[in-house]
Design an enzyme around this catalytic site. Structure first.
Site, PDB file in Angstrom:
ATOM      1  N   GLU A 100       0.999  -0.827  -0.085  1.00 12.09           N
ATOM      2  CA  GLU A 100       0.251   0.142   0.076  1.00 12.09           C
ATOM      3  C   GLU A 100       0.770   1.435   0.276  1.00 12.09           C
ATOM      4  OE1 GLU A 100      -2.636  -0.233   3.049  1.00 12.09           O
ATOM      5  OE2 GLU A 100      -2.940   2.036   2.523  1.00 12.09           O
ATOM      6  N   ARG A 137       5.190 -11.815   9.929  1.00 12.63           N
ATOM      7  CA  ARG A 137       5.174 -11.355   9.652  1.00 12.63           C
ATOM      8  C   ARG A 137       7.179 -11.338  10.452  1.00 12.63           C
ATOM      9  NH1 ARG A 137       2.318  -6.539   8.432  1.00 12.63           N
ATOM     10  NH2 ARG A 137       3.400  -5.712   9.080  1.00 12.63           N
ATOM     11  N   LYS A 170       4.415   0.761   9.590  1.00 15.49           N
ATOM     12  CA  LYS A 170       4.302   1.636   8.648  1.00 15.49           C
ATOM     13  C   LYS A 170       3.918   3.501   9.050  1.00 15.49           C
ATOM     14  CE  LYS A 170       3.533   0.510   4.773  1.00 15.49           C
ATOM     15  NZ  LYS A 170       2.836  -0.334   3.710  1.00 15.49           N
TER      16      LYS A 170
HETATM   17  P1  ATP Z   1       2.721  -2.494   8.064  1.00 17.49           P
HETATM   18  O1  ATP Z   1       2.075  -2.792   9.355  1.00 17.49           O
HETATM   19  O2  ATP Z   1       3.919  -1.751   8.032  1.00 17.49           O
HETATM   20  O3  ATP Z   1       2.354  -1.095   7.153  1.00 17.49           O
HETATM   21  P2  ATP Z   1       1.293  -3.851   5.983  1.00 17.49           P
HETATM   22  O4  ATP Z   1       1.375  -4.758   5.782  1.00 17.49           O
HETATM   23  O5  ATP Z   1       0.529  -2.692   6.241  1.00 17.49           O
HETATM   24  O6  ATP Z   1       2.493  -2.886   7.008  1.00 17.49           O
HETATM   25  P3  ATP Z   1       1.692  -3.581   2.788  1.00 17.49           P
HETATM   26  O7  ATP Z   1       1.960  -2.095   1.896  1.00 17.49           O
HETATM   27  O8  ATP Z   1       0.418  -3.194   2.975  1.00 17.49           O
HETATM   28  O9  ATP Z   1       2.091  -2.178   4.413  1.00 17.49           O
HETATM   29  O10 ATP Z   1       2.559  -4.675   3.181  1.00 17.49           O
HETATM   30  C1  ATP Z   1       2.925  -4.984   1.484  1.00 17.49           C
HETATM   31  C2  ATP Z   1       3.137  -6.787   1.665  1.00 17.49           C
HETATM   32  O11 ATP Z   1       4.076  -7.028   2.723  1.00 17.49           O
HETATM   33  C3  ATP Z   1       2.381  -7.100   2.546  1.00 17.49           C
HETATM   34  O12 ATP Z   1       2.074  -8.290   1.475  1.00 17.49           O
HETATM   35  C4  ATP Z   1       1.939  -7.436   3.569  1.00 17.49           C
HETATM   36  O13 ATP Z   1       1.940  -9.111   3.611  1.00 17.49           O
HETATM   37  C5  ATP Z   1       3.890  -8.088   3.202  1.00 17.49           C
HETATM   38  N1  ATP Z   1       4.793  -7.338   4.833  1.00 17.49           N
HETATM   39  C6  ATP Z   1       4.045  -6.191   5.174  1.00 17.49           C
HETATM   40  N2  ATP Z   1       5.222  -5.640   6.821  1.00 17.49           N
HETATM   41  C7  ATP Z   1       5.655  -7.064   6.326  1.00 17.49           C
HETATM   42  C8  ATP Z   1       6.343  -8.005   7.731  1.00 17.49           C
HETATM   43  N3  ATP Z   1       7.319  -6.988   9.115  1.00 17.49           N
HETATM   44  N4  ATP Z   1       7.108  -8.390   7.696  1.00 17.49           N
HETATM   45  C9  ATP Z   1       7.022  -9.769   5.767  1.00 17.49           C
HETATM   46  N5  ATP Z   1       6.277  -9.029   5.583  1.00 17.49           N
HETATM   47  C10 ATP Z   1       4.940  -8.029   5.344  1.00 17.49           C
HETATM   48 MG    MG Z   2      -1.194  -3.794   4.087  1.00 16.46          MG
END
Ligand code: ATP
Ligand code: MG
Length: 560
Positions: free
Chosen positions: A35, A262, A272
């Protein structure tokens, strides 16, 4: 691939099983779906390495798909930064795609749901809807609008789209069941009114699809075979499948959602939202602050794509939540830089040393090895003179036998130069040493082959020649948080654990003259001190270095 010796991770096992039970290998397709609401971090790197790694392993396309359904938080700046980081890590996506490109298709499918009697417009506030939701042990209540006619729903949804309703006044909900054990299945919202301009679709839409609805349908549109996400989406899988059921055509591939844990890293936070707080509140200097766990921060700090990829590979993927020790990340960068970084001398806390028997005005050029770990690294010239800087910590007037550095009446070797003996000191009115006076053994030059050069002395210290030294700024970083898991405390905000000493700026360091032409990003081992790179703030007038990582981990000693 199945013949290979390497043990398969559980995602690879799932794929292998699917291939065995009839999935055409040409149908394999993966995606990385960020995102664009922040910069990528080392956790995202786990997902990037996993998805793109599967692409390489199975020779399958991997798309970069921006899940851009929330115009309130998304920006072009983030899209650009995400693309740059993935490329920098060394991965190539097949297509660059945007969920927002499917807004029309998603809308058409929403109409289809309404027509099938599987979606309805709810006029209640979000608070009312939440109140009716029930609990895992108590059924929810039906909305009074749940049984509206198809015609009325179509009319109201059209009005939502046209902008006739205010934000928060109407939503479109899937009609599943208010008694489902999985709370996410209790008539989830699929559209909300948002009168916001979107970074790609501008003011075309007054309604925006919710993440769950968008994500699975986008996977389906793109014919992603394995949609890999993190564990918190496990409960969403049922909904993902329900949404697919509504539009699925048997002749097409049906995407499969699977979850992995994660990546968490000790001594930092990885959401984020929290990283954005650190940026917005000025706790760090931007997303690429070298203390941040972002890819851009790590890059600026001197981490390399290889170190991050090696780290992701070693840390592996897991089915259960866990915390990876940050020392593992540090190990990988040290391991790489040990092989690749030229050795140089820099003095961070200088004190003047005068070699009283070295002729005044004399200068000589000594030859030093660039990297003992790399036989092709060659040598460089090091000017030597009567006055040098050494580290203040490398001298003591008196010390016990365990102190192998310089002390009065004792000898030490100046790295790649001569053996010296300390004779006396000069102090200022506060008792602080301003000069150390020594004598040198003229025959002891390193590499000269003389008997004296082979003489063994206990310690070796680094130095720079004062008339040749280049002043530099050096930035030393420590962990950004003092706690191993700063966001795991229920009653405390993660910011209470900010390490007040995470950045130490040394503005009176000196480096050897061979560093004069160093460019931004260049990496070095400052001998005995650690690995450093030239920071983005560096100019031809003023060199600025970041400490990527110390040679030895002093953290463990101080804090255990
Ligand atoms: P955050 O909680 O940091 O905002 P998010 O999941 O909202 O992370 P996205 O931009 O949606 O961030 O993530 C893109 C991809 O990366 C998704 O498939 C998510 O599952 C994966 N991802 C995000 N954070 C992690 C993590 N700490 N470890 C492994 N994969 C991750
Ligand atoms: Mg997400």
């Amino acid at each position: 691939m199945s013949e290979e010796k390497k043990s398969l991770n559980f995602i690879e096992q799932i794929i292998e099983e699917d291939l065995k039970t009839g999935l055409n290998p040409e149908k394999l397709r993966f995606r990385f779906p960020p995102e664009p609401n922040g910069y990528l971090h080392i956790g995202h790197a786990a997902s990037i390495c996993l998805n793109f790694g599967l692409g390489e392993e199975y020779n399958a396309p991997v798309n970069l798909r921006f899940d851009d359904t929330n115009p309130a938080k998304e920006e072009q700046e983030y899209v650009d930064a995400i693309k740059k980081d993935i490329q920098w890590l060394g991965f190539e996506w097949d297509q660059e795609l945007y969920s927002s490109d499917y807004f029309q298709q998603l809308y058409n499918w929403a109409i289809l749901l309404i027509k099938k009697g599987k979606a309805y417009v709810d006029d209640q506030t979000s608070a009312q809807i939440a109140e009716q939701k029930g609990t895992p042990t108590k059924d929810g209540e039906d909305s009074p609008y749940r049984n509206r006619s198809v015609e009325e729903n179509l009319e109201l949804f059209e009005k939502m789209k046209k902008g006739d309703f205010d934000e928060g006044s109407h939503v479109l909900r899937a009609k599943i069941s208010m008694k489902a054990t999985n709370m996410l299945m209790r008539d989830p919202i699929i559209y909300r009114v948002l009168k916001r301009s979107h970074h790609r679709t501008g003011s075309d839409w007054n309604i925006y699809p919710m993440y769950d609805w968008t994500h699975g349908e986008s996977d389906y549109i793109e014919q992603v075979s394995h949609s890999i996400c993190t564990l918190e989406f496990k409960h969403h899988r049922e909904l993902y499948d329900w949404f697919l059921d509504q539009v699925y055509d048997e002749n097409k591939l049906r995407p499969k959602q699977r979850e992995f844990a994660r990546r968490n890293l000790s001594y930092t936070v990885m959401s984020k939202r929290k990283l954005l707080q650190l940026v917005e509140e000025g706790i760090v200097n931007g997303w690429d602050d070298p203390r941040m766990p972002t890819i851009s921060g790590l890059r600026r700090r001197g981490y390399t794509p290889k170190a991050i990829r090696d780290f992701s590979e070693t840390a592996g993927i897991a089915k259960r939540d866990n915390v990876t020790d940050i020392a593992l990340l540090e190990f990988h960068i040290k391991n790489e830089l040990n092989k690749t970084a030229p050795r140089v001398m820099a003095v961070l806390n200088p004190v003047k040393l005068v070699i009283t028997n070295y002729p005044e005005g004399k200068e000589e050029i000594l030859i030093a090895e660039n990297n003992p770990e790399d036989e092709n690294a060659g040598t460089r010239e090091m000017p030597f003179s009567r006055e040098l800087y050494i580290e203040r910590e490398d001298f003591r007037e008196q010390a016990n036998k365990k102190f192998f550095r310089l002390k009065l009446d004792k000898e030490v070797r100046l790295k790649s130069a001569y053996i010296i003996k300390a004779n006396s000191v000069i102090k200022d009115e506060n008792g602080e040493i301003t000069e150390i006076h020594c004598t040198y053994d003229e025959d002891s030059r390193s590499g000269s082959g003389s008997e004296a050069s082979k003489r063994r002395v206990k310690g070796t210290i680094h130095w720079v020649s004062i008339p040749h030294a280049i002043p530099a700024e050096v930035r030393l970083y420590d962990r950004l948080f003092t706690d191993e898991a700063p966001d795991s405390h229920k009653d405390k905000d993660f910011k209470e654990f900010i390490n007040p000493d995470s950045l130490k700026i040394i503005d009176n360091a000196f480096v050897e003259p061979s560093l004069k032409p160093a460019k931004i990003g260049d990496q070095f081992q400052f001998q005995r001190l650690g690995y450093f790179n030239v920071d983005d703030d560096s100019t031809s007038d003023k060199l600025v270095f970041n400490r990527t990582v110390p040679l030895r981990d002093s953290w463990a000693k101080q804090n255990k």
